[in-house]
Scaffold this active site. Structure first.
Site, PDB file in Angstrom:
ATOM      1  N   HIS A 158      -3.582   4.316  -2.288  1.00 45.37           N
ATOM      2  CA  HIS A 158      -4.579   3.484  -1.596  1.00 45.37           C
ATOM      3  C   HIS A 158      -5.176   4.255  -0.416  1.00 45.37           C
ATOM      4  CE1 HIS A 158      -1.766   0.315  -3.304  1.00 45.37           C
ATOM      5  NE2 HIS A 158      -2.926  -0.103  -3.766  1.00 45.37           N
TER       6      HIS A 158
ATOM      7  N   LEU B 171       0.810  -1.222   0.000  1.00 44.20           N
ATOM      8  CA  LEU B 171       0.000   0.000   0.000  1.00 44.20           C
ATOM      9  C   LEU B 171       0.840   1.267   0.000  1.00 44.20           C
ATOM     10  CD1 LEU B 171      -2.779  -1.105   2.508  1.00 44.20           C
ATOM     11  CD2 LEU B 171      -2.669  -1.413   0.020  1.00 44.20           C
TER      12      LEU B 171
HETATM   13  P1  AMP Z   1      -4.181  -2.265  -6.468  1.00 43.94           P
HETATM   14  O1  AMP Z   1      -3.668  -2.589  -5.109  1.00 43.94           O
HETATM   15  O2  AMP Z   1      -3.125  -1.863  -7.439  1.00 43.94           O
HETATM   16  O3  AMP Z   1      -5.129  -3.306  -7.002  1.00 43.94           O
HETATM   17  O4  AMP Z   1      -5.065  -0.966  -6.280  1.00 43.94           O
HETATM   18  C1  AMP Z   1      -6.135  -0.923  -5.375  1.00 43.94           C
HETATM   19  C2  AMP Z   1      -6.926   0.326  -5.636  1.00 43.94           C
HETATM   20  O5  AMP Z   1      -6.092   1.470  -5.459  1.00 43.94           O
HETATM   21  C3  AMP Z   1      -7.470   0.384  -7.078  1.00 43.94           C
HETATM   22  O6  AMP Z   1      -8.800   0.879  -7.044  1.00 43.94           O
HETATM   23  C4  AMP Z   1      -6.524   1.361  -7.743  1.00 43.94           C
HETATM   24  O7  AMP Z   1      -7.116   2.052  -8.822  1.00 43.94           O
HETATM   25  C5  AMP Z   1      -6.216   2.310  -6.591  1.00 43.94           C
HETATM   26  N1  AMP Z   1      -4.959   3.038  -6.831  1.00 43.94           N
HETATM   27  C6  AMP Z   1      -3.766   2.515  -7.187  1.00 43.94           C
HETATM   28  N2  AMP Z   1      -2.855   3.489  -7.369  1.00 43.94           N
HETATM   29  C7  AMP Z   1      -3.493   4.653  -7.136  1.00 43.94           C
HETATM   30  C8  AMP Z   1      -3.092   6.026  -7.172  1.00 43.94           C
HETATM   31  N3  AMP Z   1      -1.849   6.383  -7.490  1.00 43.94           N
HETATM   32  N4  AMP Z   1      -4.011   6.975  -6.870  1.00 43.94           N
HETATM   33  C9  AMP Z   1      -5.296   6.609  -6.529  1.00 43.94           C
HETATM   34  N5  AMP Z   1      -5.733   5.345  -6.481  1.00 43.94           N
HETATM   35  C10 AMP Z   1      -4.844   4.378  -6.784  1.00 43.94           C
END
Ligand code: AMP
Length: 272
Positions: free
Chosen positions: A33, A29
């Protein structure tokens, strides 16, 4: 924060929980996140996050195995930022799972060279939604195609869940925060920030969108060392290629590999 280390641990208590806002993640994270957890705090519900690296959405075994993990600091970060519940499912979450076929929009952009990716995403989310039964679920617009597909899937299948999108959180350099950034060297991170610069350049040429502009930007990224999967300007809701900024909101979306690391980003262009 209450932590559930298996599906059965969660199902045993779930009837005692109040209304929930759900923020799914694959862990490792970062502040991107956490921005979604902060967004969740604007609603009255308790917040539940999940950490699960879903092998169904990886079509590259190496990418799945290399996916960065940092469970201890993830738990600390969620706790510190006011998350109420954390579900860390065991692999039994995949047992007899109902396979979901994503609609044709899933074959564009990130789905083109990653067949089955969004089937895997919707399949695991469908399972989570059934298990958790949240009132709200929050997704980052950094993964814009995922956000769009999930939103449409939920509108069709879950009238009781509301999907909310959070803005992309970036480093000062413009590089979108991503768990995969941890696999980049400092030098590569510096180069990686050019992705956002290219998106901003295209945005500033909003009145002059054309194929030549896109080709030039692709060449520029290739020269910097990227292997460009796609750099596209498309309709923000159909994801069909389009330069019609007079009539539609457009999405400029990019996916490119730097070394072994695949990075994605996008920017929205609102209609003139
Ligand atoms: P992940 O752990 O990569 O599956 O991401 C979990 C959630 O966090 C997903 O809804 C992603 O779109 C969101 N997320 C990942 N990176 C970012 C970021 N830089 N800014 C905002 N949300 C993000």
């Amino acid at each position: 924060m209450k932590i559930y280390n298996s599906i059965s641990e969660f199902t045993n208590i779930k009837d005692n929980l109040t209304e929930l806002t759900f923020v799914p993640t694959m862990g490792n994270l970062h502040q991107g996140h956490i921005s979604l957890i902060n967004l969740a705090k604007q609603y009255e519900n308790e917040i539940i996050s999940s950490i699960f690296i879903n092998r169904l959405q990886f079509n590259d075994k190496n990418d799945y195995e290399k996916y960065p993990k940092s469970l201890e600091s993830d738990i600390e970060l969620l706790e510190k930022n006011g998350c109420d519940h954390l579900l860390i499912p065991d692999e039994s979450i995949l047992d007899d799972i109902k396979l979901i076929k994503a609609p044709s929009k899933s074959k564009k952009l990130c789905g083109k060279n990653r067949p089955g990716h969004f089937d895997g995403v919707l399949t695991i989310l469908n399972r989570f939604f059934k298990l958790i039964n949240p009132k709200i679920s929050i997704f980052g617009k950094k993964d814009y195609q995922q956000f769009l597909l999930v939103k449409e899937f939920v509108i069709k299948n879950y009238s009781n869940i509301k999907i909310i999108g959070g803005d992309t959180i970036r480093e000062d350099s413009g590089l979108a925060l991503s768990s995969r950034n941890n696999l980049l060297s400092e030098k590569e991170k510096n180069i990686a920030s050019s992705i956002y610069k290219v998106l901003c350049d295209i945005k500033s040429s909003k009145n002059l969108l054309n194929t030549e502009l896109l080709d030039n930007k692709k060449k520029y990224l290739t020269k910097l060392g990227f292997e460009v999967d796609y750099l596209t300007i498309c309709d923000a809701s159909t994801l069909e290629d389009s330069f019609s900024i007079d009539t539609n909101d457009l999405l400029v979306a990019v996916a490119a590999k730097l070394g072994e690391v695949r990075l994605i980003d996008n920017i929205l262009l609102t209609k003139l």
